[in-house]
Design a protein around this motif. Structure first.
Motif, PDB file in Angstrom:
ATOM      1  N   PHE A   1     -54.094  85.723  24.656  1.00 57.48           N
ATOM      2  CA  PHE A   1     -53.270  86.022  23.424  1.00 57.48           C
ATOM      3  C   PHE A   1     -54.151  85.761  22.185  1.00 57.48           C
ATOM      4  CE2 PHE A   1     -50.030  85.635  19.967  1.00 57.48           C
ATOM      5  CZ  PHE A   1     -49.615  86.725  20.087  1.00 57.48           C
ATOM      6  N   ARG A   2     -54.597  86.630  21.531  1.00 59.77           N
ATOM      7  CA  ARG A   2     -55.413  86.571  20.398  1.00 59.77           C
ATOM      8  C   ARG A   2     -56.547  85.935  20.417  1.00 59.77           C
ATOM      9  NH1 ARG A   2     -51.045  86.821  15.107  1.00 59.77           N
ATOM     10  NH2 ARG A   2     -50.261  88.640  15.422  1.00 59.77           N
ATOM     11  N   GLN A   3     -56.691  84.809  19.817  1.00 59.09           N
ATOM     12  CA  GLN A   3     -58.026  84.106  19.919  1.00 59.09           C
ATOM     13  C   GLN A   3     -57.986  82.834  20.968  1.00 59.09           C
ATOM     14  OE1 GLN A   3     -61.042  85.310  18.767  1.00 59.09           O
ATOM     15  NE2 GLN A   3     -59.898  86.856  18.454  1.00 59.09           N
ATOM     16  N   SER A   4     -56.935  82.876  21.866  1.00 58.60           N
ATOM     17  CA  SER A   4     -56.891  81.882  22.747  1.00 58.60           C
ATOM     18  C   SER A   4     -56.539  82.215  24.278  1.00 58.60           C
ATOM     19  CB  SER A   4     -55.766  80.654  22.336  1.00 58.60           C
ATOM     20  OG  SER A   4     -56.177  80.155  21.144  1.00 58.60           O
ATOM     21  N   CYS A   5     -56.680  81.652  24.996  1.00 58.24           N
ATOM     22  CA  CYS A   5     -56.386  81.415  26.435  1.00 58.24           C
ATOM     23  C   CYS A   5     -55.367  80.533  26.713  1.00 58.24           C
ATOM     24  CB  CYS A   5     -57.525  81.448  27.443  1.00 58.24           C
ATOM     25  SG  CYS A   5     -58.798  82.865  26.999  1.00 58.24           S
ATOM     26  N   TYR A   6     -54.436  80.748  27.525  1.00 61.22           N
ATOM     27  CA  TYR A   6     -53.186  80.007  27.939  1.00 61.22           C
ATOM     28  C   TYR A   6     -53.158  79.763  29.567  1.00 61.22           C
ATOM     29  CZ  TYR A   6     -52.107  80.837  23.314  1.00 61.22           C
ATOM     30  OH  TYR A   6     -52.147  80.736  21.761  1.00 61.22           O
ATOM     31  N   TYR A   7     -52.903  78.661  29.912  1.00 60.62           N
ATOM     32  CA  TYR A   7     -52.447  78.508  31.505  1.00 60.62           C
ATOM     33  C   TYR A   7     -51.150  77.877  31.382  1.00 60.62           C
ATOM     34  CZ  TYR A   7     -52.904  76.444  36.027  1.00 60.62           C
ATOM     35  OH  TYR A   7     -52.395  76.042  37.029  1.00 60.62           O
ATOM     36  N   ILE A   8     -50.275  78.225  32.319  1.00 59.25           N
ATOM     37  CA  ILE A   8     -49.048  77.541  32.444  1.00 59.25           C
ATOM     38  C   ILE A   8     -49.000  76.912  33.996  1.00 59.25           C
ATOM     39  CG2 ILE A   8     -46.582  78.010  32.361  1.00 59.25           C
ATOM     40  CD1 ILE A   8     -47.218  80.242  30.632  1.00 59.25           C
ATOM     41  N   SER A   9     -48.888  75.750  33.878  1.00 61.85           N
ATOM     42  CA  SER A   9     -48.840  74.908  35.202  1.00 61.85           C
ATOM     43  C   SER A   9     -47.644  75.168  35.874  1.00 61.85           C
ATOM     44  CB  SER A   9     -49.218  73.606  34.848  1.00 61.85           C
ATOM     45  OG  SER A   9     -49.207  72.814  35.916  1.00 61.85           O
ATOM     46  N   ALA A  10     -47.706  75.498  37.331  1.00 65.08           N
ATOM     47  CA  ALA A  10     -46.275  75.142  38.016  1.00 65.08           C
ATOM     48  C   ALA A  10     -45.770  73.792  38.423  1.00 65.08           C
ATOM     49  CB  ALA A  10     -46.483  75.914  39.189  1.00 65.08           C
ATOM     50  N   ASP A  11     -46.837  72.827  38.196  1.00 61.75           N
ATOM     51  CA  ASP A  11     -46.942  71.339  38.492  1.00 61.75           C
ATOM     52  C   ASP A  11     -46.198  70.542  37.334  1.00 61.75           C
ATOM     53  OD1 ASP A  11     -48.065  72.083  41.003  1.00 61.75           O
ATOM     54  OD2 ASP A  11     -50.114  71.730  40.169  1.00 61.75           O
ATOM     55  N   VAL A  12     -45.416  69.637  37.722  1.00 67.27           N
ATOM     56  CA  VAL A  12     -45.078  68.711  36.615  1.00 67.27           C
ATOM     57  C   VAL A  12     -45.609  67.603  36.305  1.00 67.27           C
ATOM     58  CG1 VAL A  12     -42.695  69.753  36.869  1.00 67.27           C
ATOM     59  CG2 VAL A  12     -43.012  67.782  38.162  1.00 67.27           C
ATOM     60  N   ARG A  13     -45.742  67.180  35.146  1.00 63.05           N
ATOM     61  CA  ARG A  13     -46.420  65.945  34.802  1.00 63.05           C
ATOM     62  C   ARG A  13     -45.846  65.251  33.720  1.00 63.05           C
ATOM     63  NH1 ARG A  13     -49.750  67.752  38.286  1.00 63.05           N
ATOM     64  NH2 ARG A  13     -51.664  68.906  38.370  1.00 63.05           N
TER      65      ARG A  13
ATOM     66  N   CYS B   1     -42.094  60.731  26.363  1.00 60.77           N
ATOM     67  CA  CYS B   1     -43.399  61.113  27.062  1.00 60.77           C
ATOM     68  C   CYS B   1     -43.713  60.874  28.498  1.00 60.77           C
ATOM     69  CB  CYS B   1     -44.506  60.671  26.149  1.00 60.77           C
ATOM     70  SG  CYS B   1     -44.292  60.767  24.401  1.00 60.77           S
ATOM     71  N   HIS B   2     -42.828  60.002  29.198  1.00 59.74           N
ATOM     72  CA  HIS B   2     -43.007  59.723  30.398  1.00 59.74           C
ATOM     73  C   HIS B   2     -42.342  60.647  31.283  1.00 59.74           C
ATOM     74  CE1 HIS B   2     -38.938  57.519  29.779  1.00 59.74           C
ATOM     75  NE2 HIS B   2     -39.005  57.939  31.000  1.00 59.74           N
ATOM     76  N   GLU B   3     -41.405  61.350  30.809  1.00 57.62           N
ATOM     77  CA  GLU B   3     -40.806  62.672  31.488  1.00 57.62           C
ATOM     78  C   GLU B   3     -41.775  63.431  32.078  1.00 57.62           C
ATOM     79  OE1 GLU B   3     -37.285  62.963  32.063  1.00 57.62           O
ATOM     80  OE2 GLU B   3     -36.912  61.230  30.945  1.00 57.62           O
ATOM     81  N   LYS B   4     -41.507  64.203  33.195  1.00 58.57           N
ATOM     82  CA  LYS B   4     -42.350  65.050  33.886  1.00 58.57           C
ATOM     83  C   LYS B   4     -41.945  66.518  33.759  1.00 58.57           C
ATOM     84  CE  LYS B   4     -44.059  61.829  37.106  1.00 58.57           C
ATOM     85  NZ  LYS B   4     -44.709  61.472  38.731  1.00 58.57           N
ATOM     86  N   PHE B   5     -42.554  66.943  32.945  1.00 62.50           N
ATOM     87  CA  PHE B   5     -42.479  68.640  32.818  1.00 62.50           C
ATOM     88  C   PHE B   5     -43.392  69.459  33.127  1.00 62.50           C
ATOM     89  CE2 PHE B   5     -39.662  66.742  29.204  1.00 62.50           C
ATOM     90  CZ  PHE B   5     -38.589  66.865  29.835  1.00 62.50           C
ATOM     91  N   ASN B   6     -43.395  70.877  33.108  1.00 65.66           N
ATOM     92  CA  ASN B   6     -44.507  71.670  33.451  1.00 65.66           C
ATOM     93  C   ASN B   6     -45.328  71.503  32.208  1.00 65.66           C
ATOM     94  OD1 ASN B   6     -42.050  72.817  34.926  1.00 65.66           O
ATOM     95  ND2 ASN B   6     -43.855  73.238  36.058  1.00 65.66           N
ATOM     96  N   VAL B   7     -46.533  72.159  32.217  1.00 71.97           N
ATOM     97  CA  VAL B   7     -47.520  72.282  31.174  1.00 71.97           C
ATOM     98  C   VAL B   7     -48.120  73.723  30.746  1.00 71.97           C
ATOM     99  CG1 VAL B   7     -49.902  71.182  30.777  1.00 71.97           C
ATOM    100  CG2 VAL B   7     -48.382  70.100  32.264  1.00 71.97           C
TER     101      VAL B   7
END
Length: 166
Positions: free
Chosen positions: A39-51, A152-158
């Motif tokens: 998207f525009r001048q960046s590339c994005y990765y959406i993780s299905a894993d929680v961290r 910050c210790h919660e586990k969410f996708n990235v």
């Protein structure tokens, strides 16, 4: 007359897409593998894993990027749209690089910065957020693109981002 107009519109459209193609290579050529999206001048990765946030930062670095920095309404909308389209993700929040920092020169006043320590300019906080209850990391809600401060210790996708070299 109508036929000439249609031919003209067709030629303009073909020319436009050929010119656009030269300036904007396909996402796969620029962003690489592992489902990175451009998207525009960046590339994005959406993780299905929680961290947790530390593991999320490390995961993005391993992928060649960093946690996402959201700097405009259109970028926020694009990211929220991609998050909302995800099929098998249980969490509603995704980590960004945002966190709070204390300004020692201003009575330890807290303010929000991105992972690159640039102060957050554009915001899209959910109603009542940030609620400043000891939560110091910024997450984006996949359903509406609104932001929330979370532990910050919660586990969410990235959501990872890497800039495209110009």
């Amino acid at each position: 007359m109508m036929f000439r107009l249609l031919v003209f519109v067709f030629l303009i459209t073909v020319t436009y897409y050929k010119v656009e193609g030269r300036h904007h290579p396909p996402a796969d050529d620029v962003c690489g593998v592992n489902e990175w999206k451009r998207f525009r001048q960046s590339c994005y990765y959406i993780s299905a894993d929680v961290r947790n946030i530390d593991d999320a930062m490390e995961d993005c670095q391993i992928q060649g990027g960093a946690l996402v920095t959201i700097e405009s309404p259109i970028e926020n909308y694009w990211i929220a749209e991609k998050l909302n389209d995800l099929p098998k993700v249980e969490n509603r929040f995704f980590w960004t690089s945002g966190f709070t920092a204390a300004d020692k020169n201003k009575d330890n006043t807290y303010y929000w910065v991105w992972g690159n320590y640039k102060e957050v300019g554009y915001t899209n906080w959910a109603p009542g957020e940030p609620n400043d209850k000891g939560y110091v990391c910024l997450a984006v809600n996949r359903w509406n693109g609104k932001w929330s401060d979370e532990k910050c210790h919660e586990k969410f996708n990235v959501v990872c981002e890497k800039q495209i070299n110009k």
